[in-house]
Design a protein around this motif. Structure first.
Motif, short mmCIF file in Angstrom:
data_model
loop_
_atom_site.label_atom_id
_atom_site.label_comp_id
_atom_site.label_asym_id
_atom_site.label_seq_id
_atom_site.Cartn_x
_atom_site.Cartn_y
_atom_site.Cartn_z
N ALA A 138 -3.96 11.07 13.17
CA ALA A 138 -3.83 11.96 14.32
C ALA A 138 -2.90 11.35 15.38
CB ALA A 138 -5.20 12.25 14.93
N LEU A 139 -3.08 10.07 15.66
CA LEU A 139 -2.26 9.41 16.68
C LEU A 139 -0.78 9.43 16.29
CD1 LEU A 139 -1.71 7.74 19.19
CD2 LEU A 139 -2.49 5.71 17.94
N GLY A 140 -0.47 9.02 15.06
CA GLY A 140 0.92 8.99 14.64
C GLY A 140 1.55 10.36 14.59
N THR A 141 0.78 11.37 14.19
CA THR A 141 1.30 12.74 14.10
C THR A 141 1.66 13.28 15.47
OG1 THR A 141 0.01 13.16 12.09
CG2 THR A 141 0.74 15.08 13.34
N VAL A 142 0.78 13.10 16.44
CA VAL A 142 1.05 13.60 17.79
C VAL A 142 2.18 12.80 18.44
CG1 VAL A 142 0.11 13.86 20.12
CG2 VAL A 142 -1.28 14.49 18.14
N LYS A 177 6.61 21.10 5.82
CA LYS A 177 7.75 20.20 5.90
C LYS A 177 7.67 19.33 7.16
CE LYS A 177 9.52 21.99 2.20
NZ LYS A 177 9.46 21.22 0.93
N SER A 178 6.60 19.49 7.92
CA SER A 178 6.50 18.82 9.22
C SER A 178 5.57 17.61 9.21
CB SER A 178 6.04 19.82 10.28
OG SER A 178 6.95 20.89 10.37
N LEU A 179 5.12 17.16 8.04
CA LEU A 179 4.30 15.96 8.00
C LEU A 179 5.00 14.80 8.70
CD1 LEU A 179 2.86 15.60 4.36
CD2 LEU A 179 1.55 15.94 6.46
N ALA A 180 4.28 14.06 9.48
CA ALA A 180 4.83 12.82 10.05
C ALA A 180 4.82 11.74 8.97
CB ALA A 180 3.99 12.38 11.25
N GLY A 181 5.45 10.62 9.25
CA GLY A 181 5.44 9.52 8.28
C GLY A 181 4.02 9.09 7.94
N VAL A 182 3.15 9.07 8.94
CA VAL A 182 1.76 8.67 8.70
C VAL A 182 1.05 9.70 7.83
CG1 VAL A 182 0.82 9.74 10.81
CG2 VAL A 182 -0.33 7.76 9.80
N GLY A 183 1.42 10.98 7.97
CA GLY A 183 0.84 12.01 7.14
C GLY A 183 1.25 11.85 5.69
N VAL A 184 2.53 11.50 5.44
CA VAL A 184 3.01 11.28 4.08
C VAL A 184 2.26 10.11 3.45
CG1 VAL A 184 5.01 10.73 2.65
CG2 VAL A 184 5.28 12.24 4.63
N ASP A 229 8.16 2.44 15.44
CA ASP A 229 7.59 3.33 16.44
C ASP A 229 6.13 3.60 16.10
OD1 ASP A 229 7.67 5.08 14.32
OD2 ASP A 229 8.99 6.55 15.26
N CYS A 230 5.49 4.45 16.89
CA CYS A 230 4.05 4.70 16.72
C CYS A 230 3.75 5.32 15.36
CB CYS A 230 3.55 5.61 17.85
SG CYS A 230 1.78 5.89 17.81
N ASP A 231 4.61 6.23 14.91
CA ASP A 231 4.41 6.83 13.59
C ASP A 231 4.48 5.76 12.50
OD1 ASP A 231 4.14 8.68 11.54
OD2 ASP A 231 6.22 9.37 11.63
N GLY A 232 5.48 4.89 12.60
CA GLY A 232 5.61 3.82 11.62
C GLY A 232 4.45 2.84 11.65
N ALA A 233 3.99 2.52 12.85
CA ALA A 233 2.87 1.57 12.98
C ALA A 233 1.58 2.15 12.42
CB ALA A 233 2.68 1.19 14.46
N THR A 234 1.29 3.42 12.74
CA THR A 234 0.07 4.03 12.22
C THR A 234 0.16 4.23 10.71
OG1 THR A 234 0.95 6.20 12.87
CG2 THR A 234 -0.63 5.15 14.37
N ALA A 235 1.36 4.58 10.20
CA ALA A 235 1.53 4.73 8.75
C ALA A 235 1.31 3.41 8.04
CB ALA A 235 2.94 5.27 8.44
N CYS A 236 1.81 2.33 8.63
CA CYS A 236 1.60 1.00 8.06
C CYS A 236 0.11 0.66 8.06
CB CYS A 236 2.39 -0.04 8.85
SG CYS A 236 2.24 -1.72 8.22
N ALA A 237 -0.57 0.94 9.17
CA ALA A 237 -2.00 0.64 9.27
C ALA A 237 -2.81 1.44 8.25
CB ALA A 237 -2.50 0.92 10.69
N VAL A 238 -2.45 2.71 8.05
CA VAL A 238 -3.13 3.53 7.04
C VAL A 238 -2.93 2.90 5.66
CG1 VAL A 238 -3.01 5.73 5.79
CG2 VAL A 238 -3.13 5.72 8.28
N GLY A 239 -1.69 2.48 5.36
CA GLY A 239 -1.40 1.86 4.07
C GLY A 239 -2.15 0.56 3.87
N ILE A 240 -2.11 -0.30 4.88
CA ILE A 240 -2.80 -1.60 4.78
C ILE A 240 -4.29 -1.41 4.57
CG2 ILE A 240 -3.49 -3.65 6.10
CD1 ILE A 240 -0.70 -3.99 5.16
N ARG A 241 -4.89 -0.57 5.41
CA ARG A 241 -6.35 -0.38 5.34
C ARG A 241 -6.76 0.28 4.02
NH1 ARG A 241 -9.69 -1.33 9.38
NH2 ARG A 241 -8.89 -1.90 11.46
N ALA A 242 -6.03 1.32 3.61
CA ALA A 242 -6.40 2.01 2.37
C ALA A 242 -6.21 1.12 1.15
CB ALA A 242 -5.57 3.29 2.24
N LEU A 243 -5.06 0.46 1.06
CA LEU A 243 -4.79 -0.37 -0.12
C LEU A 243 -5.78 -1.53 -0.22
CD1 LEU A 243 -0.90 -0.31 0.00
CD2 LEU A 243 -2.33 0.59 -1.85
#
Length: 563
Positions: free
Chosen positions: A227-231, A186-193, A81-95
């Motif tokens: 922001a996108l994944g969280t919303v 306790k409300s962090l989205a996956g992308v926030g974590v 989903d969008c949260d998973g996709a943005t979390a993956c993108a954050v991980g790929i770009r940061a790493l």
């Protein structure tokens, strides 16, 4: 029946906010949402909760820093989903900023299901990863983590979903909802974590001297993705999440965003310079989600990680096409579902459980949400999955924690639910097709026992009347710029109006011209074609209507009844 209920706004809190420099209208709105002081509206990065409070984040940072130093190969296992996709993108770009060798794997939801399963580990094994990092999944992946261990692969779980009775034996788990975690939000989205995990990793690398003599990566550049994944994941916008969203929107409006985000705005026909949480939740999010619902979320992830603007635009157009296809499938399913529900009196039921053999499992969550909105009942829609099995997606109403209700089903009838997971307001599950009648009966009984009958009557909370002088573009723009979302609802006002004119657009939307005092106002209610009385009591949002380059205010009606 819908009850219009005004939110109380404590006078002392309103006064404090006004004295601190808050616009009087915003002071009233914020006080009604529990804001006590101006500090709770500080959306600067320095107001963010520190990563150190997140259980497991230091250990994750050390493990990942060791892996980077050793030249180990990392593989992110994403969600669809969008949260998973943005979390993956954050991980790929940061790493990659940190010099890591990292790829990603996002399994087809229809073939492999949800989470890090043994089958996904077998899919990942030929890529020879040394470390598997889950994003937006993994907290329930007991068997998958065990399978990774058998292959000699380390696992780092980053997730935000509620844990079950047994935690996976991963090398590290980062999840604010795991036992013993004292992280206040306790409300962090996956992308926030994932973003917090990358912040901790950067701090660890800094301490090891990895950035000596070079420019340190600026992770704030990834806040548009956060922001996108969280919303889009509809998590509660507590203060910390509002900071993440506000910072992301600030960068988008300033044209400092990833090419993929810019391309999604273009595909949706939205102006990024005036980006809002509404754009993220209803324009960008659905286009990314369409890839996971109908095709392969790797398409969405590629859109978010490419630095080639031309490629991003091409992918965004593909995502837009998939989203149109998704809407067509959803409309057909909804039409069939509503036809079958015409004979049902939901007043006699506490829940709705629906199944049609030809329903598409990628769209049942949206369908469940639409039907829940219409009937105001916790709703689960099922579609066929693996042979002999049904996959269900549920949406709930205030007053019923859906995941807890499903947990009770599993305790009262062991083996009835093959697997499940989710949140208070949304959950997924798998059952055997032959067990559908038994599940429906048991679920209805549990919901009836848990929910207060008063919660089965829809209530619409409003911020009261809007002063006549505030029906203008300045007010609409003021409200548009603020951060609204789940748990921090966008302002809805209510008042009595005279109906001067009305007509139905496209056979389903009611367009009205209203009058209040000497002021004439344009209004519309989407997906509502019933005529209005000469005088109505309406609940509405104030919005900006753009047409042929001209901006005007328009009332977006949420509900109306004869006055």
């Amino acid at each position: 029946m819908t009850r219009i209920l005004p939110r109380p706004a404590p006078a002392r809190a309103v006064t404090r906010l006004i004295e601190a420099g808050t616009h009087p209208l915003l002071a009233r709105i914020y006080a009604a949402r529990g804001i006590q002081s101006r500090d709770e509206l500080d959306y600067s990065l320095k107001a963010m909760l520190p990563p150190a409070q997140l259980k497991g984040v230091r250990e994750a940072a050390e493990l990942l820093a060791d892996a980077i130093e050793a030249g180990a190969r990392m593989l992110i296992v994403a969600d669809y989903d969008c949260d998973g996709a943005t979390a993956c993108a954050v991980g790929i770009r940061a790493l990659r900023m940190f010099g890591a060798e990292v790829g990603y794997l996002v399994p087809n939801r229809f073939e492999y299901g949800y989470g890090l399963t043994p089958a996904i580990v077998e899919l990942a094994a030929p890529m020879a990863p040394d470390v598997l990092i889950t994003v937006d999944n993994g907290i329930a992946s007991v068997d998958g983590v065990a399978a990774a261990r058998e292959h000699g692969i380390a696992t780092v779980i980053t997730d935000h979903h509620l844990p079950g009775d047994e935690l996976p034996e991963a090398d590290v788990i980062v999840n604010p909802n795991q036992p013993g975690c004292e992280f206040p939000s306790k409300s962090l989205a996956g992308v926030g974590v994932m973003f917090y995990t990358m912040l901790a990793l950067r701090a660890e690398l800094r301490d090891r001297g990895a950035f000596d003599g070079k420019t340190e990566p600026n992770l704030a550049d990834l806040l548009d993705l956060v922001a996108l994944g969280t919303v889009a994941d509809v998590v509660k916008l507590d203060h910390n999440n509002r900071i993440l969203v506000a910072q992301g929107l600030q960068r988008i409006r300033a044209d400092r965003m990833q090419p993929g985000i810019r391309a999604l705005f273009a595909a949706a026909g939205r102006d990024a310079a005036r980006a809002t949480t509404f754009d993220m939740g209803f324009a960008l999010g659905p286009r990314l989600n369409a890839a996971g619902r109908l095709a392969d979320m790797s398409l969405g992830i590629e859109c978010l990680i490419t630095d080639d603007m031309g490629r991003a635009l091409n992918i965004a157009q593909e995502l837009d096409k998939l989203n149109r296809e998704r809407r067509a499938i959803e409309a057909e399913m909804q039409e069939g579902a509503m036809a079958n529900l015409d004979a049902i009196d939901p007043g006699a039921r506490s829940s709705l459980v629906l199944f049609e053999p030809d329903w598409h499992q990628g769209v049942i969550g949206i369908l469940a949400g639409r039907i829940k909105e219409k009937f105001h009942r916790p709703t689960i829609a099922f579609a066929r999955g693996n042979p002999g099995e049904l996959k269900g997606s549920g949406r709930s109403i205030p007053g019923l924690h859906l995941r807890d209700a499903l947990d009770l089903v599993t305790k009262q009838a062991p083996g009835l639910v093959l697997k499940f997971g989710g949140h208070a307001m949304a959950a997924g599950l798998t059952i055997r097709e032959d067990d559908l009648p038994r599940f429906e009966q048991l679920f209805e009984g549990i919901v009836t026992s848990l929910i207060d009958p008063a919660n089965l009557t829809r209530s619409l909370e409003t911020d009261g009347a809007l002063e006549d002088s505030l029906y203008n573009l300045e007010t609409a723009r003021l409200l548009e710029r603020e951060i609204w979302g789940q748990g921090f609802a966008a302002p809805v006002f209510d008042d009595v109006f005279r109906v001067e004119n009305q007509r139905v657009l496209k056979d389903k939307h009611l367009k009205l011209q209203l009058k209040k005092g000497n002021t004439r106002l344009e209004a519309i209610q989407f997906n509502h074609a019933d005529a209005a009385a000469p005088s109505i009591h309406a609940a509405f949002r104030l919005s900006v209507n753009e047409y042929n380059g001209v901006s005007s205010i328009q009332l977006m009606l949420e509900h109306f009844e004869a006055a």
